[in-house]
Design an enzyme around this catalytic site. Structure first.
Site: not given
Lengths: 298, 298
Positions: A135, A163
């Site tokens: 992330y 991401k």
């Protein structure tokens, strides 16, 4: 395998004034997401306020989610924490609780070195034993992943996706190609930042990690499918319909705006965890107008 | 009142490999600080790893500290947390546990607005009911206090001081005068960033919030007293003796270096909380040499 591809919808985690989970409201959010046909759910992401919840509250949230989504839509669970020990423990909790994948942001207090982040991810990916998505969210974690570090992490067992934030230079295609070139086949490169989603998906991004899809999964699924089927006109129209929502997200931060959207949609009168403040009364009208336009045009 | 004036020494919080407090080692650190004559103790500051410890561990740390310092040296306790509710609870715990003052940094995940930080501080200062120091540490919190916000906070009951980072433009005197001009009489403007301490104190800074004094309180007290008595030559000599330590602090971050100092001084073989890594073996020699020089020349 749709864990880190297509549309991943990030619900709010509804808590009452005493900070206790409201499980039936969470389940209502999740039912809407599943019903709309999202490809995965990003439980306890930044939108799900994971950073503000105790490990016990995070366990309860997963339990309530599994009750309604198990076997219907893959469930990715955020396991970020300031210490490696706590993130490892959360990753084990998530696997035992029925998660299908993990999402890990390098939360920081003391600024972290690349080596510290590498070892942290290696440890948590090992403890979790589930496909894990890096992330990369510099706005909240204050850590920015360089391509070298992403390449190195993509070789670690269980680390399966990243991401990304929207590229600062706007060169989606270049970034996707560059990241694909340095990561193994099958490693998924997806994007957050809803206002860039259409462009990210058209550029070959594998996944739209979507805040708005947590509460408005229908139009978000429609936009995703339009891009996936190459229907440029529909994608453009839907992205334009979302425009006023994107403006509000950029102005106030999507986290704050989502609470107002829940309220206006009649899905619950929730407040963000203090110190985060809700939008001022005077801004709620703008959210309502943005939703009217979206629901008219989408 | 020496709560936020003179030398405030920030000890490490020693924990074992399982993350449990080692109370007798903490008490040894505190005895050295009290014995050297520091003006206050900054327990559970950034150096005390507050951001990485559970509320329960933070309570135990305060209990162990009060046992040895109560009635000897004022105790300021860090009560920062990502949520206002937790920081309020920590502030109440600190008062009930015997703290004399509080230190509050605006820890963040979602970036905070000035209004959010203001209300957070107002709530925690109210809950704590003790003199509170604003902890302005943009490196760790990613929030920078503007002078307007400091002025506004300085009017809030219980908010009594600010702990500033070293001024980016090096203009200590200008900044101290500016901050004094916008805050009430008696409001203390102190500094962290050990390598700028001498200059900050000479410029009229009320307090040196010192990392190094957590383990080397003797030379830090000597430097503070030299400046306070206007003995420029001694202050310059001591600051030069500290020079190699300051270089290491700037290169690796003072938090990481402090664990090596503890080890080299024979005060305990501690590791920082993961994901923070200790210094590499090859750098330990440099720490040993810096300490040799300091202890020779101070």
């Amino acid at each position: 395998m749709t864990l880190f591809t297509g549309l991943s919808a990030f619900p709010l985690t509804p808590v009452d004034d005493a900070g206790r989970l409201v499980p039936d409201l969470l389940q209502r959010f999740l039912d809407r997401i599943v019903g709309a046909g999202a490809d995965s759910i990003g439980l306890l992401g930044s939108t799900g306020a994971y950073a503000y919840l105790s490990p016990e509250a995070r366990k309860r949230t997963l339990r309530a989610a599994v009750e309604v989504v198990a076997g219907r839509t893959p469930l990715v669970v955020g396991v970020g924490a300031l210490t490696t020990a706590e993130a490892e423990s959360l990753a084990r909790d998530a696997r035992e609780g029925g998660a299908d994948g993990l999402l890990l942001a390098p939360m920081s207090y003391q600024p972290l070195s690349d080596e510290e982040v590498f070892r942290h991810f290696e440890a948590v990916a090992g403890a979790g034993g589930l496909p894990l998505c890096i992330y990369n969210n510099p706005t909240t974690t204050k850590f920015t992943f360089g391509t070298d570090l992403i390449a190195r992490l993509s070789e670690v067992p269980n680390i399966a996706a990243v991401k990304m934030p929207l590229p600062a230079d706007g060169d989606f295609t270049g970034e996707v190609l560059r990241l694909r070139g340095i990561t193994p086949k099958g490693f998924a490169v997806g994007y957050s930042g809803d206002w860039g989603a259409k462009e990210a998906l058209f550029a070959g991004g594998a996944c739209w990690f979507s805040v708005v899809a947590g509460l408005l999964p229908g139009p978000a699924v429609a936009l995703t499918r339009a891009v996936q089927s190459g229907d440029i006109d529909t994608a453009e129209r839907l992205d334009r319909a979302f425009g006023p929502v994107w403006s509000l997200f950029r102005e106030f931060g999507s986290f704050r705006v989502m609470f107002s959207i829940a309220e206006i949609l009649g899905l619950g009168s929730l407040r963000p965890p203090r110190p985060i403040l809700p939008l001022a009364e005077r801004d709620l009208d703008r959210v309502a107008q943005a939703l009217d336009r979206l629901l008219d045009e989408a």
